[in-house]
Write a protein that holds these residues in place. Structure first.
Motif, PDB file in Angstrom:
ATOM      1  N   ARG A 234       0.854  -1.210   0.000  1.00 60.68           N
ATOM      2  CA  ARG A 234       0.000   0.000   0.000  1.00 60.68           C
ATOM      3  C   ARG A 234       0.877   1.242   0.000  1.00 60.68           C
ATOM      4  NH1 ARG A 234      -2.335   4.117  -0.046  1.00 60.68           N
ATOM      5  NH2 ARG A 234      -4.236   4.741   1.007  1.00 60.68           N
ATOM      6  N   ALA A 235       1.895   1.255   0.852  1.00 62.50           N
ATOM      7  CA  ALA A 235       2.791   2.413   0.930  1.00 62.50           C
ATOM      8  C   ALA A 235       3.565   2.575  -0.372  1.00 62.50           C
ATOM      9  CB  ALA A 235       3.762   2.228   2.094  1.00 62.50           C
ATOM     10  N   ASP A 236       4.003   1.460  -0.913  1.00 60.96           N
ATOM     11  CA  ASP A 236       4.762   1.501  -2.180  1.00 60.96           C
ATOM     12  C   ASP A 236       3.885   2.055  -3.306  1.00 60.96           C
ATOM     13  OD1 ASP A 236       6.715   1.231  -3.993  1.00 60.96           O
ATOM     14  OD2 ASP A 236       6.787  -0.971  -4.024  1.00 60.96           O
ATOM     15  N   LEU A 237       2.615   1.624  -3.297  1.00 59.00           N
ATOM     16  CA  LEU A 237       1.698   2.112  -4.335  1.00 59.00           C
ATOM     17  C   LEU A 237       1.504   3.619  -4.212  1.00 59.00           C
ATOM     18  CD1 LEU A 237      -0.149   1.143  -6.643  1.00 59.00           C
ATOM     19  CD2 LEU A 237      -1.995   1.047  -4.988  1.00 59.00           C
ATOM     20  N   ASP A 238       1.422   4.070  -2.996  1.00 55.45           N
ATOM     21  CA  ASP A 238       1.300   5.513  -2.791  1.00 55.45           C
ATOM     22  C   ASP A 238       2.518   6.236  -3.350  1.00 55.45           C
ATOM     23  OD1 ASP A 238      -1.144   5.662  -1.693  1.00 55.45           O
ATOM     24  OD2 ASP A 238      -0.465   5.609   0.413  1.00 55.45           O
ATOM     25  N   THR A 239       3.670   5.684  -3.057  1.00 56.46           N
ATOM     26  CA  THR A 239       4.925   6.304  -3.537  1.00 56.46           C
ATOM     27  C   THR A 239       4.964   6.349  -5.067  1.00 56.46           C
ATOM     28  OG1 THR A 239       6.036   5.360  -1.625  1.00 56.46           O
ATOM     29  CG2 THR A 239       7.449   6.190  -3.372  1.00 56.46           C
ATOM     30  N   GLN A 240       4.607   5.228  -5.671  1.00 59.89           N
ATOM     31  CA  GLN A 240       4.655   5.158  -7.134  1.00 59.89           C
ATOM     32  C   GLN A 240       3.672   6.144  -7.756  1.00 59.89           C
ATOM     33  OE1 GLN A 240       6.995   3.470  -8.583  1.00 59.89           O
ATOM     34  NE2 GLN A 240       7.691   2.600  -6.644  1.00 59.89           N
ATOM     35  N   MET A 241       2.485   6.183  -7.234  1.00 61.53           N
ATOM     36  CA  MET A 241       1.488   7.096  -7.786  1.00 61.53           C
ATOM     37  C   MET A 241       1.906   8.539  -7.575  1.00 61.53           C
ATOM     38  SD  MET A 241      -0.739   5.390  -9.345  1.00 61.53           S
ATOM     39  CE  MET A 241      -1.969   6.639  -9.643  1.00 61.53           C
ATOM     40  N   ALA A 242       2.514   8.816  -6.423  1.00 62.76           N
ATOM     41  CA  ALA A 242       2.998  10.172  -6.162  1.00 62.76           C
ATOM     42  C   ALA A 242       4.101  10.541  -7.144  1.00 62.76           C
ATOM     43  CB  ALA A 242       3.528  10.260  -4.730  1.00 62.76           C
ATOM     44  N   ALA A 243       4.975   9.577  -7.404  1.00 63.43           N
ATOM     45  CA  ALA A 243       6.050   9.830  -8.374  1.00 63.43           C
ATOM     46  C   ALA A 243       5.474  10.121  -9.751  1.00 63.43           C
ATOM     47  CB  ALA A 243       6.988   8.623  -8.427  1.00 63.43           C
ATOM     48  N   LEU A 244       4.429   9.375 -10.125  1.00 66.48           N
ATOM     49  CA  LEU A 244       3.828   9.578 -11.449  1.00 66.48           C
ATOM     50  C   LEU A 244       3.153  10.946 -11.542  1.00 66.48           C
ATOM     51  CD1 LEU A 244       2.131   6.215 -12.511  1.00 66.48           C
ATOM     52  CD2 LEU A 244       3.933   7.436 -13.693  1.00 66.48           C
ATOM     53  N   ILE A 245       2.448  11.289 -10.504  1.00 58.10           N
ATOM     54  CA  ILE A 245       1.605  12.495 -10.589  1.00 58.10           C
ATOM     55  C   ILE A 245       2.384  13.750 -10.192  1.00 58.10           C
ATOM     56  CG2 ILE A 245      -0.474  13.584  -9.655  1.00 58.10           C
ATOM     57  CD1 ILE A 245      -1.547  10.667  -9.311  1.00 58.10           C
ATOM     58  N   GLN A 246       3.105  13.634  -9.078  1.00 57.17           N
ATOM     59  CA  GLN A 246       3.790  14.836  -8.577  1.00 57.17           C
ATOM     60  C   GLN A 246       5.259  14.905  -9.018  1.00 57.17           C
ATOM     61  OE1 GLN A 246       3.192  14.426  -4.365  1.00 57.17           O
ATOM     62  NE2 GLN A 246       0.955  14.350  -4.586  1.00 57.17           N
ATOM     63  N   GLY A 247       5.752  13.794  -9.550  1.00 50.03           N
ATOM     64  CA  GLY A 247       7.157  13.759 -10.001  1.00 50.03           C
ATOM     65  C   GLY A 247       8.106  13.435  -8.847  1.00 50.03           C
ATOM     66  N   ASN A 248       9.331  13.012  -9.227  1.00 51.81           N
ATOM     67  CA  ASN A 248      10.370  12.766  -8.227  1.00 51.81           C
ATOM     68  C   ASN A 248      11.711  13.168  -8.830  1.00 51.81           C
ATOM     69  OD1 ASN A 248      10.855  10.798 -10.062  1.00 51.81           O
ATOM     70  ND2 ASN A 248      10.472   9.075  -8.713  1.00 51.81           N
ATOM     71  N   GLY A 249      12.775  12.619  -8.376  1.00 55.60           N
ATOM     72  CA  GLY A 249      14.102  13.030  -8.874  1.00 55.60           C
ATOM     73  C   GLY A 249      14.280  12.787 -10.358  1.00 55.60           C
ATOM     74  N   SER A 250      13.699  11.740 -10.879  1.00 54.12           N
ATOM     75  CA  SER A 250      13.908  11.391 -12.296  1.00 54.12           C
ATOM     76  C   SER A 250      12.672  11.657 -13.165  1.00 54.12           C
ATOM     77  CB  SER A 250      14.304   9.907 -12.401  1.00 54.12           C
ATOM     78  OG  SER A 250      13.320   9.107 -11.804  1.00 54.12           O
ATOM     79  N   LEU A 251      11.500  11.818 -12.556  1.00 54.36           N
ATOM     80  CA  LEU A 251      10.276  12.037 -13.338  1.00 54.36           C
ATOM     81  C   LEU A 251       9.719  13.431 -13.019  1.00 54.36           C
ATOM     82  CD1 LEU A 251       8.480   8.590 -12.840  1.00 54.36           C
ATOM     83  CD2 LEU A 251       9.854   9.323 -14.785  1.00 54.36           C
ATOM     84  N   ASN A 252       9.209  14.047 -14.070  1.00 57.77           N
ATOM     85  CA  ASN A 252       8.570  15.345 -13.877  1.00 57.77           C
ATOM     86  C   ASN A 252       7.102  15.145 -13.483  1.00 57.77           C
ATOM     87  OD1 ASN A 252      10.874  16.822 -14.572  1.00 57.77           O
ATOM     88  ND2 ASN A 252      10.463  16.441 -16.756  1.00 57.77           N
ATOM     89  N   ALA A 253       6.519  16.147 -12.897  1.00 58.22           N
ATOM     90  CA  ALA A 253       5.098  16.074 -12.516  1.00 58.22           C
ATOM     91  C   ALA A 253       4.230  16.055 -13.785  1.00 58.22           C
ATOM     92  CB  ALA A 253       4.735  17.277 -11.652  1.00 58.22           C
ATOM     93  N   ILE A 254       3.072  15.449 -13.639  1.00 54.83           N
ATOM     94  CA  ILE A 254       2.182  15.336 -14.801  1.00 54.83           C
ATOM     95  C   ILE A 254       0.757  15.728 -14.364  1.00 54.83           C
ATOM     96  CG2 ILE A 254       1.719  12.887 -14.365  1.00 54.83           C
ATOM     97  CD1 ILE A 254       1.672  12.474 -17.375  1.00 54.83           C
ATOM     98  N   ASN A 255       0.107  16.351 -15.268  1.00 52.75           N
ATOM     99  CA  ASN A 255      -1.273  16.720 -14.978  1.00 52.75           C
ATOM    100  C   ASN A 255      -2.160  15.486 -15.178  1.00 52.75           C
ATOM    101  OD1 ASN A 255      -3.688  17.907 -14.585  1.00 52.75           O
ATOM    102  ND2 ASN A 255      -3.583  19.273 -16.374  1.00 52.75           N
TER     103      ASN A 255
END
Lengths: 831, 176
Positions: A234-255
């Protein structure tokens, strides 16, 4: 042969002719004598033999073409004409220095120069010719271009710019191409990497969704590990979805709203899946003891069932009251139904919580029935069980009843949570499919976008090619620049080289010894030889004076040296004759000494040989004497041997006689044995034994005969060998006797030889003594003559050194005169 | 003899052989007398041989057949001596022995031979082989065959020989 021919080793193929003015004119046929390569149409012929020391220079063209004395015919004179820088000067400056000769050059008017087949370069130039400097330079450039080739062609368009500008433009193009190509490639790679990263995260979301669904099943079944794993997922899924939507070090945020698949995934997760997962996680502590309770219930109910069955049998067997039997049977039935319902409640995936009230009712009845049997039930009219064994069984119910009570309490407490969890699981199963589809679509979309981004990278290859083309352009610019620089350098070098060659040509009369020549400073070339000319003029004036002085001194010394040479030569000849005579005497004395030495040596050898012969003869006599003694001993021994061998022969003959006797006996024995055998055979059975004996006797006789034959052969061999030995010993004895006699003769002759050798040795000694005296005398004569010869050779050497020195002085003077003779000084001209 | 190490052993060997001979005395033992002549070996039936003697002195018989080399006094009887070698077409025997054949067969003739080859029992000499047409073509008709005893021994049929030679008629006029 002219002086120039001697120096140059080459004669022009023109014809000599002497003009009316007494000057020797030489007509050249066009060959170049000096530096002909640079003067293709002219030649320089100088004669040192002329009474008038002039430099005769002939133009290549013939007199008939004088009318065309124009630019193409420019030659030697042209090279003496001034350039632009000297235009302001005049030959009048040079005229002040010497004014010895005149420099005449053919005028441009062929009519005035008619009859001047040869042009005499005067000693001082009167005037300088005006020169079309531009025309001269142009012609020289054309010649140089003919030799080193045309100027390299410049590159189109860019070639018209300066070299630095060409380099700047090329480098600019190169840098721009590299920048564009790099930018496109970097952008493409970055975008592709980002899309790829999103696709990977989408795939991760799919996986986590699947994993949570599976983990939820185990968590609802009471697995604590699955509950923990569900939390992690569950926590990992939250992290992944946050990375997809809000971006992280390697991914940009997406609308999220801009991407339908991601939006759908996010909705399903947030609204349908994650709340249920959270609920299951929340309930997980309650569900953890589910499996434990399930096992406990199974064990307890089974125990109750078995005990109830035993109790029923016992009560029936004991004849207990029917009511007790019925009650025990009821316990057994209740336990069986509780077991079934309990298992459904704990383990079935279906929502069977409705069975919980029935289960609890059954349990209550079961406990009441047990209690009634133990204590009795007045209502039912059932007495308590009296049988001890049955009571023991009923008491045993306490433990399983306690366990079932615990499970029942658990079910009553957590039943609703279990129902909720199972309902969530069913909903999750359905909703996970939707989440999987949408996340899968998102991953696929991201992968396709990644591939599209790579297309930009491929486009950047065009600019890489452009960069390579720019690089090639730089190479071309560099190549052309280098070639142009090389060409210009070669052009400049060639021009300087031609200036120097022309100056060297002008120096040619000086090289030939004509010190009357002066250079026209006005004709100095483009800065290479101009400064040298004045210095040369000054040096030539000084040299004139020095050469005159040297010539006079050389003449004076030469007369004295000639007398000395003559005198010393005569002295040398007389000394050589004397030395030759001494050498002859020395040779004869040496031969005489050598001959005496050889006689002495031969005498010595003869004396040594005589001594050796005397010693050898004495030794031979001694050896012969010893040999005689030994021969006598040998002869005595041989006679003893002969006697012994003869005795052996006689003995062997005696053995032969004995053998013959034995042979006769054996023969007779054999005959007797045979006869006995024959008789025995005729006697039949009576003679059987006798026949055996007779046969043996016969056999022994045969063996004796065989042995005798062997002995006979041996005796015969001994007799034969003995006869041979006797003969050999007798011959040897005779030889020894002969040898002894010969030794006596040899001994006598050796004694005679020894006597003769002794006499000969004394004679040789006397000869050797006399030869030694003669050798001593001859050696003394030889030494005296050798000393005389040495003195003579030393005197001869000294005379030769004097002669050589005088000759060298004479030669040096001749050489000096020759050397200075090549110089034509102004004094000579004046004389 | 070499086979026996001691005299005692030899005596025991002889005793055994004599006992064996006595034990088999019921069986007739036929002995063949072997001799050499003209470089060959011959056998005659031992029953036809009376005696064997060494030559002492032969008295020449004038006008006799070539093979009748002389007469000899044997134990008081004068017997004509026939050289066996000459009978076979060979050279005269220079040194040898002669055997006396039984009178019933040869009318008291004596045969001159070179040497005694030995005595053999018939049972030990194997089968009689017929003469070879090639090798033995020169043999007289009274040679009945040959035994192989180490080498070939020709068997002389004394009855046929006596009929063929007729020893009693020694004079040359009574040639066969």
């Amino acid at each position: 042969m002219s002086f120039l021919d001697k120096i140059a080793g080459k004669k022009t193929n023109g014809s000599d002719s002497r003009g009316e003015d007494g000057i020797e004119h030489v007509e050249a046929a066009g060959d170049s004598v000096v530096s002909g390569a640079n003067l293709p149409t002219e030649s320089i012929v100088t004669s040192a033999d002329l009474s008038v020391e002039s430099i005769v220079i002939s133009q290549a063209y013939d007199s008939a073409t004088y009318g065309s004395f124009e630019e193409p015919k420019k030659g030697f004179f042209d090279r003496f004409k001034g350039n632009k820088s000297n235009k302001g000067s005049d030959f009048s400056d040079l005229a002040e220095v010497g004014d010895v000769t005149e420099l005449q050059t053919p005028s441009a008017d062929p009519v005035n120069d008619a009859g001047f087949e040869d042009i005499i370069l005067p000693r001082h130039a009167a005037e300088s010719q005006s020169v079309d400097a531009h025309s001269l330079s142009s012609t020289r450039e054309e010649e140089i271009i003919r030799e080193i080739g045309e100027r390299p062609i410049a590159l189109p368009i860019i070639g018209k710019m300066p070299a630095k500008t060409q380099y700047a433009v090329s480098f600019g193009l190169l840098l721009a191409s590299i920048a564009i190509a790099g930018g496109m490639a970097a952008t493409g790679f970055l975008k592709s990497a980002e899309y790829q990263g999103r696709a990977e995260v989408g795939t991760r979301v799919q996986m986590l969704t699947q994993r949570m669904l599976a983990t939820t099943q185990y968590a609802i079944a009471g697995s604590k590990e699955s509950g923990d794993r569900l939390k992690e997922s569950r926590a990992d899924l939250d992290t992944q979805m946050a990375a997809l939507i809000q971006g992280n070090g390697s991914l940009n945020a997406i609308n999220v709203s801009s991407n339908e698949a991601l939006n759908s995934t996010n909705d399903v997760l947030k609204k349908e899946i994650l709340p249920r997962i959270d609920q299951v996680i929340e309930l997980s502590p309650s569900l953890e003891s589910l499996s434990t309770n399930s096992l406990l219930l199974n064990k307890a109910i089974y125990s109750i069932y078995v005990s109830a069955d035993q109790l029923l049998s016992l009560l029936q067997f004991n004849g207990s009251p029917q009511i007790q039997v019925t009650a025990s049977n009821h316990i057994r039935l209740l336990s069986e139904r509780m077991r079934r319902n309990g298992a459904n409640l704990l383990t079935s995936n279906e929502v069977t919580i409705e069975a919980l009230p029935e289960y609890t009712t059954d349990f209550r009845l079961l406990r009441s029935s047990i209690q009634a049997l133990i204590k009795g039930d007045e209502v039912l009219g059932m007495p308590p069980v009296a049988d001890a064994q049955a009571l023991a069984i009923l008491n045993d119910f306490k433990k399983p009843i306690g366990d079932v009570t615990k499970v029942t309490d658990y079910l009553e407490k957590n039943g609703s949570a279990l129902v909720t969890a199972r309902r969530n699981l069913q909903a999750l199963t359905v909703k996970s499919e939707a989440a999987l589809k949408s996340s899968s679509a998102f991953s696929q979309e991201m992968r396709e976008s990644s591939q599209s981004a790579l297309g930009t990278v491929y486009l950047s290859a065009i600019f890489v090619i452009a960069a390579l083309a720019s690089l090639a352009l730089i190479g071309l610019v560099n190549n052309r620049s280098t070639r142009l620089e090389a060409w210009e350098s070669a052009f400049k070098n060639m021009r300087n080289e031609k200036d120097i060659i022309e100056f060297m040509e002008a120096c040619l009369p000086l090289e030939m010894g004509d010190l009357t020549v002066r250079f026209n400073q006005m004709e100095a070339m483009d800065g290479i030889t101009g400064g040298i000319r004045n210095s040369v003029n000054e040096a030539v004036i000084s040299l004139n004076e020095a050469v005159d002085t040297v010539k006079q001194t050389a003449e004076d010394v030469s007369g004295v040296v000639s007398d000395s040479v003559r005198n010393t030569s005569e002295m040398k000849l007389s000394n050589e004759r004397q030395a030759q005579e001494i050498t002859d005497v020395e040779t004869r004395v040496a031969e005489l000494t050598r001959a005496i030495g050889e006689v002495t040596e031969r005498t010595l050898e003869a004396a040594r040989a005589t001594d050796s012969a005397r010693s050898a003869s004495a030794e031979g006599a001694r050896v012969v004497s010893q040999t005689n003694e030994k021969m006598g001993m040998i002869r005595a021994n041989m006679q003893d041997v002969l006697k012994s061998v003869k005795n052996l022969g006689e003995t062997s003959h005696e053995i032969g006689d004995i053998v013959g006797t034995i042979e006769q006996i054996t023969d007779r024995t054999q005959v007797l044995a045979v006869n006995a055998s024959l008789e025995a055979a005729k006697a039949g059975a009576a003679g059987a034994g006798f026949q055996i004996i007779a046969g043996e006797v016969n056999r022994l006789a045969e063996q004796s005969a065989d042995a005798l034959r062997t002995i006979t052969a041996l005796v015969q061999r001994v007799q034969g060998e003995t006869a041979v030995t006797i003969r050999v010993v007798e011959e040897s004895t005779n030889n020894v006797v002969d040898g002894a006699r010969l030794s006596e003769v040899a001994n006598t002759q050796l004694e005679q030889i020894s006597t003769l050798a002794t006499g000969l040795s004394s004679i040789m000694t006397e000869i050797r003594s006399q030869a030694a005296n003669q050798t001593t005398n001859a050696d003394e004569v030889r030494i005296s003559i050798e000393r005389l010869a040495v003195l003579s050779r030393e005197f001869q050497s000294q005379v030769a050194q004097v002669v050589s020195g005088v000759q060298q002085i004479d030669a040096s003077m001749g050489s000096l005169k020759n050397t200075v003779a090549i110089f034509t000084t102004e004094g000579q001209v004046a004389a | 003899m070499d086979d026996f190490l001691t005299l005692r052993a030899y005596q025991e060997y002889l005793r055994d052989r004599m006992e064996a001979a006595r034990a088999n005395s019921g069986v007739e033992q036929i002995v063949l007398f072997g001799f050499t002549s003209a470089g060959r070996h011959f056998l005659v039936d031992g029953r036809d041989v009376v005696d064997v003697h060494q030559i002492s002195q032969l008295q020449p018989i004038p006008m006799a057949k070539p093979w009748a080399v002389g007469a000899a006094n044997i134990k008081g009887s004068v017997l004509a001596v026939t050289d066996f070698s000459i009978l076979l077409g060979g050279e005269r025997t220079k040194k040898g022995k002669f055997m006396v054949l039984v009178p019933e067969v040869t009318e008291g003739a004596a045969i001159l031979i070179e040497s005694i080859a030995g005595l053999y029992e018939l049972k030990d000499v194997g089968e009689l082989s017929p003469l070879s047409l090639t090798e033995d073509s020169g043999m007289p008709s009274w040679i009945s065959g040959s035994y192989h005893i180490g080498q070939r021994h020709y068997m002389v049929d004394t009855m046929k020989m006596a009929q063929d030679v007729r020893f009693s008629k020694l004079q040359s006029g009574d040639s066969q």
